[in-house]
Design a protein around this motif. Structure first.
Motif, PDB file in Angstrom:
ATOM      1  N   GLY A  75       0.829  -1.197   0.000  1.00 55.70           N
ATOM      2  CA  GLY A  75       0.000   0.000   0.000  1.00 55.70           C
ATOM      3  C   GLY A  75       0.861   1.244   0.000  1.00 55.70           C
ATOM      4  O   GLY A  75       1.762   1.395   0.826  1.00 55.70           O
ATOM      5  N   THR A 111      -1.432  -6.837  -6.429  1.00 55.77           N
ATOM      6  CA  THR A 111      -1.667  -5.576  -5.732  1.00 55.77           C
ATOM      7  C   THR A 111      -2.944  -5.676  -4.910  1.00 55.77           C
ATOM      8  O   THR A 111      -3.772  -6.563  -5.132  1.00 55.77           O
ATOM      9  N   ASP A 112      -3.104  -4.761  -3.967  1.00 57.81           N
ATOM     10  CA  ASP A 112      -4.328  -4.695  -3.167  1.00 57.81           C
ATOM     11  C   ASP A 112      -5.328  -3.751  -3.833  1.00 57.81           C
ATOM     12  O   ASP A 112      -5.534  -2.622  -3.382  1.00 57.81           O
ATOM     13  N   VAL A 114      -8.542  -3.314  -3.636  1.00 59.73           N
ATOM     14  CA  VAL A 114      -9.579  -3.841  -2.748  1.00 59.73           C
ATOM     15  C   VAL A 114     -10.898  -3.076  -2.812  1.00 59.73           C
ATOM     16  O   VAL A 114     -11.926  -3.587  -2.369  1.00 59.73           O
ATOM     17  N   THR A 160      -5.213  -9.376  -7.982  1.00 64.24           N
ATOM     18  CA  THR A 160      -5.575  -8.538  -6.853  1.00 64.24           C
ATOM     19  C   THR A 160      -5.813  -9.385  -5.615  1.00 64.24           C
ATOM     20  O   THR A 160      -6.369 -10.480  -5.691  1.00 64.24           O
ATOM     21  N   PHE A 161      -5.379  -8.868  -4.484  1.00 62.51           N
ATOM     22  CA  PHE A 161      -5.592  -9.554  -3.204  1.00 62.51           C
ATOM     23  C   PHE A 161      -6.985  -9.185  -2.687  1.00 62.51           C
ATOM     24  O   PHE A 161      -7.145  -8.490  -1.673  1.00 62.51           O
ATOM     25  N   ALA A 162      -7.991  -9.650  -3.381  1.00 66.05           N
ATOM     26  CA  ALA A 162      -9.390  -9.369  -3.063  1.00 66.05           C
ATOM     27  C   ALA A 162     -10.236 -10.454  -3.737  1.00 66.05           C
ATOM     28  O   ALA A 162      -9.813 -11.048  -4.730  1.00 66.05           O
ATOM     29  N   THR A 164     -12.018  -9.808   0.301  1.00 67.61           N
ATOM     30  CA  THR A 164     -11.918 -10.267   1.680  1.00 67.61           C
ATOM     31  C   THR A 164     -13.221 -10.972   2.054  1.00 67.61           C
ATOM     32  O   THR A 164     -14.299 -10.400   1.920  1.00 67.61           O
ATOM     33  N   GLU A 178     -13.548  -4.078   5.632  1.00 66.67           N
ATOM     34  CA  GLU A 178     -13.152  -4.921   4.506  1.00 66.67           C
ATOM     35  C   GLU A 178     -14.085  -6.111   4.329  1.00 66.67           C
ATOM     36  O   GLU A 178     -13.992  -6.841   3.336  1.00 66.67           O
ATOM     37  N   ASP A 304       0.410 -13.793   3.861  1.00 64.22           N
ATOM     38  CA  ASP A 304       0.221 -12.357   3.976  1.00 64.22           C
ATOM     39  C   ASP A 304       1.605 -11.701   4.133  1.00 64.22           C
ATOM     40  O   ASP A 304       2.623 -12.371   4.260  1.00 64.22           O
ATOM     41  N   TRP A 444      -6.583   2.046   2.646  1.00 63.96           N
ATOM     42  CA  TRP A 444      -6.313   1.384   1.367  1.00 63.96           C
ATOM     43  C   TRP A 444      -6.704   2.275   0.189  1.00 63.96           C
ATOM     44  O   TRP A 444      -7.305   1.815  -0.787  1.00 63.96           O
ATOM     45  N   TRP A 448      -1.463   3.060   2.214  1.00 61.61           N
ATOM     46  CA  TRP A 448      -1.952   1.919   2.982  1.00 61.61           C
ATOM     47  C   TRP A 448      -3.016   2.330   3.999  1.00 61.61           C
ATOM     48  O   TRP A 448      -4.120   1.778   4.041  1.00 61.61           O
TER      49      TRP A 448
END
Length: 619
Positions: A75, A111-112, A114, A160-162, A164, A178, A304, A444, A448
């Protein structure tokens, strides 16, 4: 852009023969391709595939030297001036390096993204997941996933890290926003829809080439159920311990993952937290036994950020051994990735980690890269298209985000039918949150932890009110000068925060999170109400705030969550262009002492129950 168009066309000589014609994925099984690659790979090449480094700590030359399988950005980490072209050039350089190696295995960049491609300035910032939960609209969640994928793919990012898939069971947890809500069923439905939007359905060998991205179900498992006070400092809840019997764990926290797994989610990220005292990053029973063996997840798991450091062990090597043997396939070691490679190599050579486990991990990673279509399209076609710039923050995507804002608004109170407002009314607007993109977007967002001010492009709540009103609109952040107006809109809320920093902390502390409007905001509200003006209270937050007195004193109240870049969606509802539809995705507590409170609890008596939400007819 001509230089970018030729990015990622290089192939190692061995791979050129091996992977010729991989576009026809259906003509030859992915398993056979994986086996052929595995037979040729050295231990160093295999462990390289299992390693993910952060962009500021690994160069394209490092990718070639260490055969790195993945790069990510944290982030607030972005290339140059944070333009789309700089992202494409950066990822293209990494990909060229990967493709120039002996086997030419492409890397996957993560990438995040999110709530939109939220690291990129100018991208559409959608409401955070708690707001999407309030919409109850799976079709909308899928459309948001698709729009996010398109803007993300336009920068060359593959992954993407999504989404959540946490189930938020305690509002004191700073990552509650989230989550889609406190109901496993709600999380499961919206999570599956979001995965389908990001990936276009199951990974099919053409995903990246179709301008989609690989999704991540996170954080496996039960990150939303940790016990308050289980952290190292006595009050923390993030990275804490979820203490539940197996049946409850299954019912509440595992259940939402099933639809996402059925949808073919490409990766699963493991949680920092623990379950019944065992850190998830060393929890073989839940990572290998439950997720992989019982539920049949055959893609790869990712740790993580530097999470192996959370495992209680005397040496890094021991942490590496325990995590890999537990079932971690790729490890996110942003800065210390060289130590990870060295320790895992030594552990394999000493027999502490078997080659069978290494081959299993690498085969899962290669399988996912092939399913994503990375061997054929190392960059999405959109990334090197002349149309790409127009995709970022497009009118179509911003309209979708505005729709999400207005559908997520929950009308908590509307005494004497104060809402909807007459567009000809003389309106007074108060509060910092009314006129600040950073505050309304939350964590985010570019950075971050997020931040105040014009962090990105968009429309504030105030600008939306001014655009829709036909009458006089006066704004005072401090709430001065309300007398003489027909109505006051007072906007209060939280400061931006992300993981760790968002956990409830009682005063005194350096950065307390009180889960209530600040003293200055409460004084501002009292100042406005003292002027005798009917008041609409708009709450901008990632979770319910403890503010029973303020809600009682206001004539009308709206939960606006964290709306993102399109604050005009709030005005759409206040002025009645659209009726409120949102329903609470979480229970709204009466007091701090009542937390945690969730639907189904014995003696359930929140201020506003799960699913609550008023409406009114459009004028």
């Amino acid at each position: 852009m001509k230089k970018m168009i030729k990015h990622c066309v290089l192939l190692g000589s061995a791979a050129a023969a091996l992977l010729a014609g991989t576009a026809a994925v259906g003509q030859q099984s992915i398993d056979k391709k994986v086996d052929e690659l595995l037979r040729q790979m050295t231990l160093a090449e295999k462990i390289g595939q299992m390693t993910q480094a952060e962009r500021k700590h690994a160069t394209p030359e490092d990718v070639k030297t260490y055969h790195l399988g993945s790069i990510l950005n944290g982030g607030g980490s972005f290339p140059g001036d944070n333009t789309r072209a700089e992202w494409v050039a950066m990822i293209g350089a990494y990909q060229d390096a990967a493709k120039s190696t002996r086997l030419g295995i492409p890397l996957i960049y993560g990438t995040d993204a999110v709530h939109g491609h939220s690291n990129l300035k100018g991208a559409t910032i959608f409401p955070h997941n708690v707001a999407i939960g309030a919409t109850r609209n799976a079709e909308l969640a899928q459309e948001i996933g698709a729009a996010t994928a398109r803007e993300t793919a336009a920068t060359g990012v593959h992954w993407t890290f999504a989404p959540t898939l946490c189930v938020a069971r305690d509002d004191r947890w700073g990552r509650a926003y989230e989550c889609f809500g406190e109901s496993p069923q709600l999380v499961g439905v919206l999570g599956k829809a979001y995965v389908n939007g990001l990936q276009g359905g199951r990974l099919n060998g053409k995903t990246i080439g179709s301008n989609k991205v690989v999704a991540t179900a996170k954080h496996w498992v039960a990150d939303g159920g940790t016990t308050y006070g289980s952290g190292d400092e006595g009050y923390e809840i993030d990275r804490g311990d979820t203490r539940l019997a197996a049946a409850e764990l299954e019912k509440i926290h595992i259940a939402p993952y099933i639809p996402a797994l059925q949808a073919g989610v490409g990766t699963v990220m493991v949680s920092y937290s623990s379950v019944n005292g065992t850190k998830m990053h060393e929890n073989k029973a839940l990572v290998t036994g439950k997720l992989k063996d019982e539920l049949g997840f055959d893609a790869f798991t990712i740790s993580d950020w530097a999470a192996l450091g959370e495992i209680p062990a005397e040496t890094n090597r021991e942490r590496v051994v325990r995590s890999i043997n537990a079932g971690l396939d790729m490890v996110m070691e942003p800065e210390e990735w060289r130590a990870f490679i060295a320790d895992l190599t030594a552990a394999v050579e000493a027999g502490e980690v078997s080659m069978e486990r290494i081959d299993d991990a690498v085969s899962r990673i290669l399988k996912t890269k092939l399913r994503a279509g990375l061997f054929d399209a190392p960059l999405a076609p959109l990334a090197v298209s002349s149309d790409a710039d127009a995709v970022i923050g497009s009118d179509e995507h911003r309209a979708l985000a505005r729709q999400a804002v207005r559908e997520s608004l929950v009308l908590l109170k509307n005494d004497a039918n104060l809402l909807p407002l007459d567009k000809g009314a003389k309106v007074f607007v108060a509060g910092d949150h009314a006129n600040d993109i950073g505050l309304q977007s939350g964590g985010w967002t570019i950075e971050w932890q997020g931040g105040r001010g014009p962090v990105t492009d968009g429309t504030t709540i105030l600008q939306g009110i001014e655009a829709l009103s036909d009458g006089e609109v006066t704004y005072s952040a401090a709430g001065d000068g309300a007398a003489g107006h027909d109505v006051a809109i007072v906007v209060v809320g939280e400061e931006p925060y992300a993981e760790g920093m968002g956990d409830y902390r009682p005063a005194p502390c350096e950065k307390c999170q009180p889960i209530t409007p600040s003293k200055a905001q409460r004084e501002m509200l009292a100042r406005v109400q003292k002027a005798g003006v009917p008041t609409v209270l708009v709450v901008v937050s990632g979770r319910p705030l403890i503010m029973t007195d303020a809600l009682e004193s206001a004539r009308a109240a709206v939960a606006a969550w964290l709306p993102g870049s399109e604050g005009a969606g709030v005005a759409d509802v206040l002025f009645g262009d659209h009726a409120p539809k949102g329903k609470l995705p979480v229970s709204w507590p009466q007091s701090l002492e009542q937390i945690p409170v969730n639907i189904g609890d014995e003696n359930y008596d929140p201020l506003y129950p799960f699913g609550f939400g008023l409406t009114y007819e459009k004028p």
